[in-house]
Design a protein around this motif. Structure first.
Motif, PDB file in Angstrom:
ATOM      1  N   ARG A   1       0.836  -1.212   0.000  1.00  0.00           N
ATOM      2  CA  ARG A   1       0.000   0.000   0.000  1.00  0.00           C
ATOM      3  C   ARG A   1       0.867   1.257   0.000  1.00  0.00           C
TER       4      ARG A   1
ATOM      5  N   HIS B   1     -11.067   6.842  -2.161  1.00  0.00           N
ATOM      6  CA  HIS B   1     -10.271   6.047  -1.235  1.00  0.00           C
ATOM      7  C   HIS B   1     -11.025   5.836   0.072  1.00  0.00           C
TER       8      HIS B   1
ATOM      9  N   GLN C   1     -12.180   2.270   1.503  1.00  0.00           N
ATOM     10  CA  GLN C   1     -11.749   1.811   2.830  1.00  0.00           C
ATOM     11  C   GLN C   1     -12.957   1.480   3.711  1.00  0.00           C
TER      12      GLN C   1
ATOM     13  N   ARG D   1     -14.408  -1.802   2.550  1.00  0.00           N
ATOM     14  CA  ARG D   1     -13.562  -2.927   2.979  1.00  0.00           C
ATOM     15  C   ARG D   1     -13.771  -3.253   4.447  1.00  0.00           C
ATOM     16  N   GLN D   2     -13.876  -2.207   5.284  1.00  0.00           N
ATOM     17  CA  GLN D   2     -14.076  -2.439   6.709  1.00  0.00           C
ATOM     18  C   GLN D   2     -15.447  -3.039   6.990  1.00  0.00           C
TER      19      GLN D   2
END
Length: 148
Positions: A89, A136, A140, A143-144
């Motif tokens: 990353r 982004h 994120q 994804r969480q």
């Protein structure tokens, strides 16, 4: 205390912007000419290395004195990175930043300062930067949510 911090932040931001303007770093051509180390365009400009070198020198000299204090003058603690690993990353983000800097001739600070001149390229860059930041954040958050 909060008003004082805000005024100091504004003054230091203005000083930083003035330094970027005086050094010519808000001109994307100057940055691109520095990055053209092959000199294909015949305009290689080493002056950005002087700006970076000056910033590095100030940092190397001032950091020991700053951290000797134990805490910032207008804050409760220093906010330093805690993760020291170099992962995919970090590498991907650095590469994306570098490619964007080379193609656009802007990084976030100079782009924001360039907005004060009404620069259309700076406006496009800042809008694209804000959209990238929003994407982004959304990615994120998704994804969480899915990993929970």
């Amino acid at each position: 205390m909060r008003a004082t911090r805000s005024l100091v932040s504004l003054a230091l931001g203005a000083l930083f912007g003035l330094g970027l303007t005086i050094s010519g770093m808000i001109d994307p051509r100057k940055v691109q000419d520095f990055l053209d180390v092959t000199d294909l365009a015949g305009r290689w400009d080493p002056s950005l290395s002087l700006v970076m070198g000056g910033a590095l020198l100030v940092t190397l000299v001032s950091y020991p004195f700053i951290f000797r204090r134990g805490q910032p003058v207008l804050g409760h603690k220093f906010h330093l990175p805690v993760v020291k690993d170099i992962d995919h990353r970090l590498v991907a983000g650095a590469a994306l930043f570098g490619v964007g800097w080379g193609l656009g001739g802007f990084c976030p600070g100079p782009a924001l300062v360039s907005l004060t001149t009404g620069s259309r390229p700076a406006m496009v860059f800042v809008v694209a930067m804000l959209l990238g930041m929003a994407l982004h954040r959304t990615f994120q958050d998704l994804r969480q949510t899915h990993s929970s």
